[in-house]
Design an enzyme around this catalytic site. Sequence first.
Site, PDB file in Angstrom:
ATOM      1  N   HIS A 142     -54.215  42.289  26.900  1.00 24.47           N
ATOM      2  CA  HIS A 142     -55.071  43.391  27.349  1.00 24.47           C
ATOM      3  C   HIS A 142     -55.941  43.951  26.228  1.00 24.47           C
ATOM      4  O   HIS A 142     -56.881  44.696  26.489  1.00 24.47           O
ATOM      5  CB  HIS A 142     -54.229  44.510  27.989  1.00 24.47           C
ATOM      6  CG  HIS A 142     -53.411  45.316  27.015  1.00 24.47           C
ATOM      7  ND1 HIS A 142     -52.066  45.097  26.807  1.00 24.47           N
ATOM      8  CD2 HIS A 142     -53.732  46.356  26.210  1.00 24.47           C
ATOM      9  CE1 HIS A 142     -51.603  45.963  25.931  1.00 24.47           C
ATOM     10  NE2 HIS A 142     -52.601  46.746  25.550  1.00 24.47           N
ATOM     11  N   ASP A 175     -48.701  38.999  28.777  1.00 23.28           N
ATOM     12  CA  ASP A 175     -49.608  39.914  28.083  1.00 23.28           C
ATOM     13  C   ASP A 175     -49.727  39.554  26.603  1.00 23.28           C
ATOM     14  O   ASP A 175     -49.742  40.417  25.738  1.00 23.28           O
ATOM     15  CB  ASP A 175     -49.158  41.372  28.237  1.00 23.28           C
ATOM     16  CG  ASP A 175     -50.226  42.358  27.774  1.00 23.28           C
ATOM     17  OD1 ASP A 175     -51.417  42.013  27.841  1.00 23.28           O
ATOM     18  OD2 ASP A 175     -49.869  43.468  27.327  1.00 23.28           O
ATOM     19  N   SER A 185     -51.178  48.671  20.377  1.00 28.39           N
ATOM     20  CA  SER A 185     -50.971  47.456  21.159  1.00 28.39           C
ATOM     21  C   SER A 185     -51.315  46.219  20.339  1.00 28.39           C
ATOM     22  O   SER A 185     -52.381  46.145  19.730  1.00 28.39           O
ATOM     23  CB  SER A 185     -51.833  47.482  22.417  1.00 28.39           C
ATOM     24  OG  SER A 185     -51.404  48.483  23.305  1.00 28.39           O
TER      25      SER A 185
END
Length: 377
Positions: free
Chosen positions: A121, A151, A225
């Site tokens: 993402h 992911d 992230s």
Amino acid sequence: MRRLWLLFAQTVTIALALFFVYTAVQRPAVPTKPVPAAAHTAVLADASATPSPGSYRAAAGRAMPAVVNILTTKAVRKRHPLSRDPFFKRFFGDRDEDDDQNSLGSGVIVSPQGYILTNYHVVEAADEIQVVLPDGRKAAARMVGTDPETDLAVVRIELDKLPVVALGQVEQAKVGDVVLAIGNPFGVGQTVTMGIISALGRNNLHINHFENFIQTDAAINFGNSGGALIDTQGNLLGINSAIYSQTGGSVGIGFAIPVSTARNVLDAIIKDGHVVRGWIGVESQEITPELAHSFGLDRDSGAIIAGVVRNGPADKAGIKPGDILLSVDGKPVKDTNEMLNLIAQLSPGGQSTMRILRKSRESDLLLTVGKRPPAKK
């Protein structure tokens, strides 16, 4: 006679006054004792001294050079000409959508050849990817491959003398172990936070298709992230991926993808450009106490086959809705998540033995494993 006495007294008084003034002027100054230098000089600590107990600066120092900032740019399509009309602006506002959209995240260098692990993402739909190293170097990155179902994504940069993080043994990690999270939260710069492993094997969070998260209370925020979760030796345990929050900030519930999963994805993407997983064409359902009572089961492990894809591998092997899958190639199936992971590890085109329970009878079925279709974005 009296006048002579007064004159004499005044003369003596003036003489005494002059004497005292002279004595005061000629008196030597009282010598002052110098203050020793040690009494007013601060003592500086030895810079080479051993760090205090509880310091994790050695672990952070090993991993931080390999944790990078990732900046992505996505070009926005031009606005429709009518969007400049004052009538339309009344409803849609005067938004400048001609500019590129930018986002930021983190990544971890895992190979001297410049391969970087990050979250899918973070780089999803990016037109340009730029990597910034802690030493100040910058480089454009190219996409090597992505795996939306975990992911994870792999990008690569072309630079010399790259720092590399060491991959840890997440199988040896236990709840309560101290961990450090490294990333670039909110774009403030590289940051290290500390916490413990709160749980292992977290799933059914509906974040990714394949879930086996490390849960930690180390602060993870926007921009973290794709960053690193490391142990106290500086070894990589996971890739920080998500948080549970109602405000957008850290509340002490963060999730990282285990390095074991990340390593498998990394190897597959470098080899094939994508991840190849096994597939048998079934839909499964958890065994609840109510379902166990309905089926007359004396067990709570396994996965109920809720649906079978027509002409899929399971259908051709004779698996039917209502069957309970007990094991895959001898490996017990605990629940639907375990079933999904075991089947995904199978090699497409190979043979696999499925043990099922049907009407209180166990039997083994041999099937040919198919290739898992690409995930829908």
